[in-house]
Write a protein that holds these residues in place. Structure first.
Motif: not given
Length: 270
Positions: A228-248
């Motif tokens: 759960v914490a890992l999902h929150r981390l990647w979601r926050e990173r993508q929201n802060a700086v959207p990058l194509g490779w982060r979406g998956p």
């Protein structure tokens, strides 16, 4: 974006400092742009080829290469290419590594690489370094209770397929730029997320993880909290700086965290 350079573009003081370590360099060839280095080349010397990577000391991420050089001396033999030398000259930090054969791992369902990757993770999950390494919980402060992920085992923390070099029945783990110490199951958990990203269902990815003894022994609630914490981390990173490779990766962590949360008694995905 990191700007990359080539061997011939380095200043003479830098090239002289390197050749003092290698002897005469007959030629150099680029091996692609690394995400954490500004120079990545194969140097062809009389003694044989050497992989050389380097960063400018004013680039802001020099600490990553220094980490890699330092932790290399702590690793079990054969897990990663050996550091042969390091040079700091004229604003550059460079390191030379054994050049080892291999290709990036295939993490898709059914890939034979998955067995060799699990073998290497099994070896590493029992390895305690002989010198201090920053705890993983310090990096994740405020995201998860330290006792959930604390431990003494050396963990790599970046399970990108590009960091796995597979050759025959052997898998080496490269780019130890963000090492830590923590629970023995952390790297396997991070690999579960990567497998989901490459087409495995969460159940299939966890079935693969059961090849690693440390995973099978991991507290189920701890793994669920980590997912759960890992999902929150990647979601926050993508929201802060959207990058194509982060979406998956956001989608993969969500799928795994949802699967894990349903099997936990106190963990809720938000």
């Amino acid at each position: 974006m990191m700007l990359h350079t080539c061997w011939d573009a380095l200043s003479e003081p830098v090239r002289v400092a390197v050749t003092e370590q290698t002897g005469n360099i007959r030629s150099a060839s680029q091996v692609g742009a690394g995400s954490t280095c500004q120079l990545a080349e194969i140097l062809h010397t009389r003694q044989g080829p050497i992989f050389c990577k380097g960063v400018r000391t004013d680039a802001g991420n020099t600490w990553m290469l220094r980490n890699e050089i330092r932790v290399n001396t702590l690793l079990p033999a054969g897990v990663a290419p050996r550091v042969l030398w390091q040079v700091e000259a004229d604003g550059w930090l460079l390191a030379g590594f054994d050049l080892v054969p291999g290709r990036h791992a295939d993490l898709s369902p059914g890939s034979p690489d998955l067995v060799t990757v699990a073998d290497t993770l099994s070896l590493l999950s029992g390895f305690v370094p002989s010198a201090p390494v920053r705890p993983f919980s310090a990096r994740w402060q405020g995201r998860i209770a330290p006792e959930v992920i604390d431990g003494e085992v050396l963990v790599h923390t970046d399970m990108s397929r590009r960091n796995w070099l597979v050759d025959g029945g052997r898998a080496r783990l490269v780019d130890w730029s963000t090492p830590a110490t923590g629970a023995a199951w952390i790297d396997t958990a991070l690999m579960v997320m990567r497998l989901v990203r490459y087409g495995h269902s969460p159940a299939e990815a966890e079935a693969w993880a059961s090849r690693v003894p440390a995973w099978s022994a991991a507290p189920k609630e701890a793994v669920a909290e980590f997912a759960v914490a890992l999902h929150r981390l990647w979601r926050e990173r993508q929201n802060a700086v959207p990058l194509g490779w982060r979406g998956p990766l956001v989608e993969a962590t969500k799928a795994w965290a949802t699967y894990r949360s349903r099997r936990a008694t106190r963990v809720v995905l938000r």
